[in-house]
Design an enzyme around this catalytic site. Structure first.
Site, PDB file in Angstrom:
ATOM      1  CB  CYS A 114      -2.354  -2.767 -11.396  1.00 46.14           C
ATOM      2  SG  CYS A 114      -2.016  -3.251  -9.683  1.00 46.14           S
ATOM      3  CB  CYS A 158      -5.418  -4.192  -8.377  1.00 48.30           C
ATOM      4  SG  CYS A 158      -5.263  -2.949  -7.092  1.00 48.30           S
ATOM      5  CE1 TYR A 185      -5.017   3.004   4.913  1.00 47.03           C
ATOM      6  CE2 TYR A 185      -2.654   2.596   5.124  1.00 47.03           C
ATOM      7  CZ  TYR A 185      -3.811   2.571   4.369  1.00 47.03           C
ATOM      8  OH  TYR A 185      -3.761   2.123   3.076  1.00 47.03           O
ATOM      9  CE  LYS A 210       1.450   0.344  -5.562  1.00 45.05           C
ATOM     10  NZ  LYS A 210       0.068   0.290  -6.044  1.00 45.05           N
ATOM     11  NE  ARG A 250      -0.753  -5.335  -6.659  1.00 41.93           N
ATOM     12  CZ  ARG A 250      -1.900  -5.968  -6.932  1.00 41.93           C
ATOM     13  NH1 ARG A 250      -2.055  -6.611  -8.066  1.00 41.93           N
ATOM     14  NH2 ARG A 250      -2.876  -5.957  -6.033  1.00 41.93           N
ATOM     15  CD  GLU A 306       9.418   3.944 -13.038  1.00 41.16           C
ATOM     16  OE1 GLU A 306       8.508   4.709 -13.435  1.00 41.16           O
ATOM     17  OE2 GLU A 306       9.580   2.800 -13.496  1.00 41.16           O
ATOM     18  CE  LYS A 324       1.266   1.967  -1.860  1.00 43.20           C
ATOM     19  NZ  LYS A 324       0.135   1.654  -2.671  1.00 43.20           N
ATOM     20  NE  ARG A 383      -0.926  -6.313  -2.730  1.00 47.99           N
ATOM     21  CZ  ARG A 383       0.197  -6.713  -3.287  1.00 47.99           C
ATOM     22  NH1 ARG A 383       0.521  -7.996  -3.266  1.00 47.99           N
ATOM     23  NH2 ARG A 383       0.997  -5.841  -3.861  1.00 47.99           N
TER      24      ARG A 383
HETATM   25  C1  PBG Z   1      -3.407  -0.318  -5.657  1.00 48.55           C
HETATM   26  C2  PBG Z   1      -2.801   0.113  -4.378  1.00 48.55           C
HETATM   27  C3  PBG Z   1      -2.160  -0.642  -3.375  1.00 48.55           C
HETATM   28  C4  PBG Z   1      -1.890   0.238  -2.319  1.00 48.55           C
HETATM   29  C5  PBG Z   1      -2.333   1.486  -2.713  1.00 48.55           C
HETATM   30  N1  PBG Z   1      -2.867   1.407  -3.989  1.00 48.55           N
HETATM   31  C6  PBG Z   1      -1.892  -2.082  -3.281  1.00 48.55           C
HETATM   32  C7  PBG Z   1      -0.982  -2.749  -4.179  1.00 48.55           C
HETATM   33  O1  PBG Z   1      -0.370  -2.179  -5.075  1.00 48.55           O
HETATM   34  O2  PBG Z   1      -0.893  -3.959  -4.022  1.00 48.55           O
HETATM   35  C8  PBG Z   1      -1.260  -0.129  -0.997  1.00 48.55           C
HETATM   36  C9  PBG Z   1      -1.578   0.772   0.157  1.00 48.55           C
HETATM   37  C10 PBG Z   1      -1.244   0.232   1.503  1.00 48.55           C
HETATM   38  O3  PBG Z   1      -0.638  -0.848   1.671  1.00 48.55           O
HETATM   39  O4  PBG Z   1      -1.603   0.908   2.482  1.00 48.55           O
HETATM   40  N2  PBG Z   1      -2.558  -0.738  -6.650  1.00 48.55           N
END
Ligand code: PBG
Length: 339
Positions: free
Chosen positions: A144, A136, A327, A209, A231, A247, A262, A219
């Site tokens: 993605c 992505c 973070y 996820k 997505r 999954e 996540k 983003r």
């Molecule tokens: C890539 C990805 C994303 C995140 C990690 N890898 C964004 C998404 O799927 O839109 C998000 C990480 C975050 O929000 O800290 N696909």
């Protein structure tokens, strides 16, 4: 059924106050520390980095105070601090200068993540470099995988994800982390790695996820918002818990070494269920929106940042995560050191 109290009651004993007093173990910090069930360590943490082209670049991400897009030279400085704090691992995301329909920058040997990885492994051989495997950030449409019309093509995207992972590992990545949520991505990557002599390289799978609003600030940070649609045809519906276990089971069967949930905070039940269903290490991603909420409230003086961050990360670990991608890693590592 109460494992502790019922047998006592059966023997005719008194099973409660005043014989039983929870406060006995809470009087002093020494006592509380002795019975504490969950303790954070810097070794639990992974710090995400956003790498951009150029040199001397440090571009703050407005919605993520304290987080910046860094050029490779600045990233090297930043990682110096990270390793001094005892944080063992970073997770790399790349911001290429150019994007195209097939995400070429994602698997180019001179791609931004590939160069950053080589630089980091040369300077800090002990640092664990984990790379996010997704297209992505590299596709001009921001999805993605590859598009067929407006549909994201599953099987046709697998080869490119595998190529991306190979290019990361050839550059020295210690762990690859596919986040694209295509069916079969873990298996495709595992087979490609094995075929090229990288059978020893682990896969950290973004197994559960969710299609989450909590990725909003990311983003911006990674310039990876989809140019149309969303997505939800590949990331999971936030309403589903059982599906996360499927999954996870599929990713384990395909060769995942670490499974991830996540985001983290709205999904602590999922972390706990995944923890109970597998013996593999479980990672949780404390994502950008979760970080932004805490930072915004703290900046307004509405919350005590140190207490809240400690409570949030302890909660994620207590729910069952062995590894926390956050973070907040630098600040919490500093606070842990201060004691
Ligand atoms: C890539 C990805 C994303 C995140 C990690 N890898 C964004 C998404 O799927 O839109 C998000 C990480 C975050 O929000 O800290 N696909």
């Amino acid at each position: 059924m109460n494992r502790v109290l019922d047998p006592i009651r059966e023997m005719g004993g008194r099973a409660g106050f005043p014989d039983v007093r929870g406060r006995r173990l809470r009087h002093t910090e020494q006592m509380r520390a002795m019975v504490r069930e969950t303790v954070l360590h810097p070794a639990d943490l992974v710090y995400p980095l956003f790498i951009t082209e150029g040199s001397g670049v440090r571009r703050e991400v407005p919605s993520m105070p304290g987080v910046a897009q860094l050029s490779i030279d600045r990233m090297v400085e930043e990682v110096g601090t990270i390793t001094e704090l005892g944080i063992p691992a970073v997770l790399l995301f790349g911001l290429p200068d150019e994007k195209d329909a097939v995400g070429t920058g994602g698997y180019a040997s001179e791609g931004i993540v590939q160069r950053a990885t080589r630089e980091l492994k040369a300077r800090y051989p002990d640092l664990l470099v984990i790379t996010d495997v997704c297209l992505c950030e590299y596709t001009d449409h921001g999805h993605c995988g590859l598009l067929q019309g407006t549909h994201v093509d599953n099987d046709g995207s697998l080869d490119l994800h595998a190529r991306t992972a190979i290019s990361h590992v050839e550059s020295g990545a210690d762990i690859v982390a596919p986040s694209n949520m295509m069916d079969g991505t873990v298996g495709a990557i595992r087979r490609s790695l094995d075929d090229r002599g990288y059978a020893g390289t682990p896969i950290m799978a973004y197994s559960a996820k969710y299609a989450s609003g909590f990725y909003g600030p990311f983003r911006d940070a990674a310039a990876s918002a989809p140019s149309f649609g969303d997505r939800r045809s590949y990331q999971m519906d936030p309403a589903n818990g059982r599906e996360a276990l499927r999954e996870v089971a599929l990713d384990v069967a395909e060769g995942a070494d670490i499974v991830m949930v996540k985001p983290a905070l709205a999904y602590l039940d999922v972390i706990a269920r995944v923890r109970a269903s597998v013996d593999l290490p479980v990672a949780a991603y404390n994502v950008s929106g979760e970080y932004a909420m805490v930072k915004a409230a703290a900046a307004n003086g509405w919350l005590d940042e140190r207490r809240i961050v400690t409570e949030v990360l302890t909660g994620i670990k207590r729910a069952g995560a062995d590894i926390i991608i956050t973070y907040h890693a630098k600040e919490i590592a500093r606070w842990l050191r201060e004691g």
